[in-house]
Write a protein that holds these residues in place. Structure first.
Motif, short mmCIF file in Angstrom:
data_model
loop_
_atom_site.label_atom_id
_atom_site.label_comp_id
_atom_site.label_asym_id
_atom_site.label_seq_id
_atom_site.Cartn_x
_atom_site.Cartn_y
_atom_site.Cartn_z
N LYS A 81 -5.27 6.71 0.29
CA LYS A 81 -4.00 7.01 -0.73
C LYS A 81 -2.78 6.27 0.01
CE LYS A 81 -5.79 11.14 -2.48
NZ LYS A 81 -5.97 12.52 -2.02
N LEU A 82 -2.78 6.17 1.08
CA LEU A 82 -1.56 5.46 1.67
C LEU A 82 -1.69 4.18 1.85
CD1 LEU A 82 -0.46 8.32 4.40
CD2 LEU A 82 0.62 7.77 2.14
N TRP A 87 -5.57 -3.56 -0.65
CA TRP A 87 -5.82 -3.87 0.79
C TRP A 87 -7.06 -4.76 0.79
CZ3 TRP A 87 -10.44 -2.39 2.43
CH2 TRP A 87 -11.16 -1.56 1.70
N ALA A 88 -7.75 -4.28 0.00
CA ALA A 88 -9.25 -5.16 0.15
C ALA A 88 -9.18 -6.76 -0.02
CB ALA A 88 -10.34 -4.63 -0.95
N ASP A 89 -7.92 -7.20 -0.93
CA ASP A 89 -7.82 -8.54 -0.98
C ASP A 89 -6.89 -9.06 0.02
OD1 ASP A 89 -9.71 -8.54 -3.11
OD2 ASP A 89 -8.18 -7.64 -4.29
N ASP A 90 -6.31 -8.17 0.61
CA ASP A 90 -5.04 -8.72 1.83
C ASP A 90 -5.38 -8.56 3.04
OD1 ASP A 90 -2.70 -9.17 2.84
OD2 ASP A 90 -1.34 -8.01 1.46
N ILE A 91 -6.14 -9.63 3.74
CA ILE A 91 -6.68 -9.35 5.04
C ILE A 91 -5.51 -9.46 5.95
CG2 ILE A 91 -7.75 -11.04 6.63
CD1 ILE A 91 -9.87 -9.66 5.11
N SER A 92 -4.42 -10.05 5.72
CA SER A 92 -3.42 -9.97 6.54
C SER A 92 -2.79 -8.73 6.72
CB SER A 92 -1.99 -10.92 6.21
OG SER A 92 -2.43 -12.26 6.12
N TYR A 93 -2.76 -7.85 5.74
CA TYR A 93 -2.24 -6.56 5.57
C TYR A 93 -3.26 -5.64 6.44
CZ TYR A 93 -1.40 -1.86 3.97
OH TYR A 93 -1.55 -0.61 3.90
N SER A 94 -4.55 -5.77 5.93
CA SER A 94 -5.51 -4.87 6.89
C SER A 94 -5.72 -5.04 8.22
CB SER A 94 -6.94 -4.85 6.18
OG SER A 94 -7.38 -6.22 6.12
N GLN A 95 -5.41 -6.52 8.73
CA GLN A 95 -5.32 -7.03 10.00
C GLN A 95 -4.37 -6.54 11.05
OE1 GLN A 95 -5.98 -11.29 10.02
NE2 GLN A 95 -8.22 -11.10 10.35
N TRP A 96 -2.96 -6.43 10.28
CA TRP A 96 -1.94 -6.19 10.68
C TRP A 96 -1.98 -4.59 11.09
CZ3 TRP A 96 1.20 -2.28 8.52
CH2 TRP A 96 2.17 -1.86 9.35
N LEU A 97 -2.44 -3.60 10.14
CA LEU A 97 -2.80 -2.54 10.23
C LEU A 97 -3.57 -1.97 11.47
CD1 LEU A 97 -2.03 0.71 9.34
CD2 LEU A 97 -3.93 0.22 7.63
N SER A 111 -11.16 5.24 11.21
CA SER A 111 -12.07 5.08 9.88
C SER A 111 -11.44 4.21 8.96
CB SER A 111 -12.88 6.20 9.58
OG SER A 111 -11.45 7.13 8.83
N VAL A 112 -12.18 3.40 8.27
CA VAL A 112 -11.31 2.83 7.16
C VAL A 112 -12.22 2.60 5.96
CG1 VAL A 112 -9.96 1.27 8.66
CG2 VAL A 112 -12.60 0.64 7.99
N PRO A 113 -11.69 2.71 4.57
CA PRO A 113 -12.82 2.65 3.50
C PRO A 113 -13.67 1.47 3.48
CG PRO A 113 -10.46 1.95 2.95
CD PRO A 113 -10.42 2.54 4.37
#
Length: 155
Positions: A81-82, A87-97, A111-113
């Motif tokens: 939810k946060l 996120w699934a379409d934004d690799i830069s975001y998920s890699q940063w996280l 863990s990640v979805p």
């Protein structure tokens, strides 16, 4: 907790996260090591499949079973939810996280979805974590499936 990893036989025993460090992944940038695993064998298979460039990439693979003692190691569970909605379409975001989480030596896994199967989870292990030595890499077995499936998927 039991986790599963599918990889080429020649790399299945490498638990250093070198592949992810060299090439990056959805949840880690190049330069940041991680070991991608799944909560189900079927999800590990689908994750391996979506990265396969040819049928040969799905042959000569092995399955590694991994045991995490949830009471002994720190597992960070991302709150779906946060996460940003795209996120699934934004690799830069998920890699940063992922890089932020992997930088914390107290976190052994997070863990990640799954982007493939909503509602299921993947786990990224942190080989640089202080307590990574508590991860139990159990058995490795050759992985086979009904290759009629692969023939249909990879034609």
């Amino acid at each position: 907790m039991i986790l599963y990893r599918l990889a080429a036989r020649k790399y299945i025993h490498d638990v250093s996260g070198t592949g992810a460090r060299l090439y990056g992944g959805r949840w880690n940038p190049v330069g940041s090591a991680g070991i991608y695993t799944s909560e189900h064998i079927s999800l590990a298979f689908l994750e391996k499949y979506v990265h396969a460039s040819a049928k040969e990439n799905m042959q000569r693979i092995a399955l590694l079973t991994i045991e995490l003692d949830e009471g002994a190691v720190t597992i960070f569970n991302t709150d779906d939810k946060l996460l940003k909605k795209s996120w699934a379409d934004d690799i830069s975001y998920s890699q940063w996280l992922g890089a932020q989480i992997l930088a914390d030596p107290a976190i052994v896994a997070f863990s990640v979805p799954s982007a493939i199967i909503p509602g299921e989870r993947n786990f990224i292990l942190n080989p640089a974590a202080d307590h990574f030595h508590l991860v139990k890499f159990a058995k490795v077995v050759d992985f086979t499936t009904d290759f009629r499936l692969l023939n249909k998927l990879l034609d």
